[in-house]
Design a protein around this motif. Sequence first.
Motif, PDB file in Angstrom:
ATOM      1  N   ILE A 158      -5.921 -23.001  17.341  1.00  0.00           N
ATOM      2  CA  ILE A 158      -6.872 -23.835  18.070  1.00  0.00           C
ATOM      3  C   ILE A 158      -7.877 -22.913  18.746  1.00  0.00           C
ATOM      4  N   ALA A 159      -9.157 -23.240  18.642  1.00  0.00           N
ATOM      5  CA  ALA A 159     -10.176 -22.338  19.165  1.00  0.00           C
ATOM      6  C   ALA A 159     -11.448 -23.096  19.470  1.00  0.00           C
ATOM      7  N   GLY A 160     -12.259 -22.514  20.352  1.00  0.00           N
ATOM      8  CA  GLY A 160     -13.559 -23.084  20.634  1.00  0.00           C
ATOM      9  C   GLY A 160     -14.088 -22.667  21.986  1.00  0.00           C
ATOM     10  N   ASP A 161     -15.181 -23.302  22.351  1.00  0.00           N
ATOM     11  CA  ASP A 161     -15.786 -23.128  23.665  1.00  0.00           C
ATOM     12  C   ASP A 161     -15.117 -24.126  24.592  1.00  0.00           C
ATOM     13  N   LEU A 162     -14.238 -23.635  25.455  1.00  0.00           N
ATOM     14  CA  LEU A 162     -13.455 -24.525  26.307  1.00  0.00           C
ATOM     15  C   LEU A 162     -14.123 -24.761  27.658  1.00  0.00           C
ATOM     16  N   ASN A 163     -15.255 -24.127  27.906  1.00  0.00           N
ATOM     17  CA  ASN A 163     -16.089 -24.389  29.080  1.00  0.00           C
ATOM     18  C   ASN A 163     -15.346 -24.196  30.398  1.00  0.00           C
ATOM     19  N   GLU A 164     -14.305 -23.374  30.404  1.00  0.00           N
ATOM     20  CA  GLU A 164     -13.569 -23.099  31.641  1.00  0.00           C
ATOM     21  C   GLU A 164     -13.939 -21.698  32.139  1.00  0.00           C
ATOM     22  N   TRP A 191     -25.352 -11.272  29.563  1.00  0.00           N
ATOM     23  CA  TRP A 191     -25.028 -11.002  30.966  1.00  0.00           C
ATOM     24  C   TRP A 191     -23.545 -11.114  31.294  1.00  0.00           C
ATOM     25  N   ARG A 192     -22.711 -11.584  30.413  1.00  0.00           N
ATOM     26  CA  ARG A 192     -21.256 -11.591  30.549  1.00  0.00           C
ATOM     27  C   ARG A 192     -20.768 -12.245  31.839  1.00  0.00           C
ATOM     28  N   LEU A 193     -20.903 -13.538  31.898  1.00  0.00           N
ATOM     29  CA  LEU A 193     -20.589 -14.283  33.104  1.00  0.00           C
ATOM     30  C   LEU A 193     -19.180 -14.866  33.131  1.00  0.00           C
ATOM     31  N   ALA A 194     -18.650 -15.316  31.969  1.00  0.00           N
ATOM     32  CA  ALA A 194     -17.386 -16.056  31.989  1.00  0.00           C
ATOM     33  C   ALA A 194     -16.704 -16.029  30.622  1.00  0.00           C
ATOM     34  N   PRO A 195     -15.362 -16.181  30.623  1.00  0.00           N
ATOM     35  CA  PRO A 195     -14.592 -16.210  29.363  1.00  0.00           C
ATOM     36  C   PRO A 195     -14.480 -17.627  28.815  1.00  0.00           C
ATOM     37  N   LEU A 196     -15.610 -18.236  28.451  1.00  0.00           N
ATOM     38  CA  LEU A 196     -15.595 -19.643  28.049  1.00  0.00           C
ATOM     39  C   LEU A 196     -14.899 -19.870  26.709  1.00  0.00           C
ATOM     40  N   ASP A 197     -14.913 -18.874  25.843  1.00  0.00           N
ATOM     41  CA  ASP A 197     -14.399 -19.037  24.475  1.00  0.00           C
ATOM     42  C   ASP A 197     -12.969 -18.515  24.398  1.00  0.00           C
ATOM     43  N   ARG A 198     -12.088 -19.304  23.781  1.00  0.00           N
ATOM     44  CA  ARG A 198     -10.661 -18.942  23.722  1.00  0.00           C
ATOM     45  C   ARG A 198     -10.112 -19.248  22.325  1.00  0.00           C
TER      46      ARG A 198
END
Length: 237
Positions: A158-164, A191-198
């Motif tokens: 399972i994978a995708g942009d989880l927006n967390e 700019w590397r702001l967040a780990p949205l993709d998992r």
Amino acid sequence: MSNHADLLHVVSYNIRKAMGTDRRRDPHRILTILREAAPDIAILQEADLRLGQRPTALPRDAIEDAGFVPAALAENTVSLGWHGNAILIRPDWPVMSIDRIVLPGLEPRGAVAAVVDSPFGPLRIVGLHLGLLRRSRLGQQHAVLDWMADQDDHPTIIAGDLNEWSARRGLGPLTRKFGLRSPGHSYHARWRLAPLDRIGMSDHFEMDDLDMIDTNLSRMASDHLPLSAKIAVRRAP
């Protein structure tokens, strides 16, 4: 570490409708990245444009030239996926089934799932793009798990942009089932702001290597960096 021949290679990529960080829409940059990565399976988010009939952001003939076949979600040949989620597969791995998963929330959201006939046996691939609100994301995770509870038990990626944005909170339902992994801050590509993709796996797998495709081209092609996972399939004793 496993032998390369025993690894499943998966890329997950929010392609932002092929709109780059230079404000240019260029699908060929996306397809160059995918062709050079050469995964067995590519899980895409924002693969379709938003307006009208939601036409694909990637030309279908160019997808085939890059070495992939889209998992067909409907007779609609205008869109590549559903709610922007699409799955591209190497052409010698037949798709056994394809499904849409309806996700609740204030925004229109959905997920896609395909069972693929691979050399490792049948594999279920789930691609999703969760909502902007945490309350919606929690409900959407439960909807995916409820849908899966009614399906045959296949090894699942399972994978995708989880927006967390948090690395520690908000994805508990999926984490308890799949043990989600992130290689770092894949958003924003510059700019590397967040780990949205998992990327997550059922216990049929173990992660051999997980990284971001971080090149001059990928920092320009989309506002997300693609994730590249090499996954070992656990053999039954």
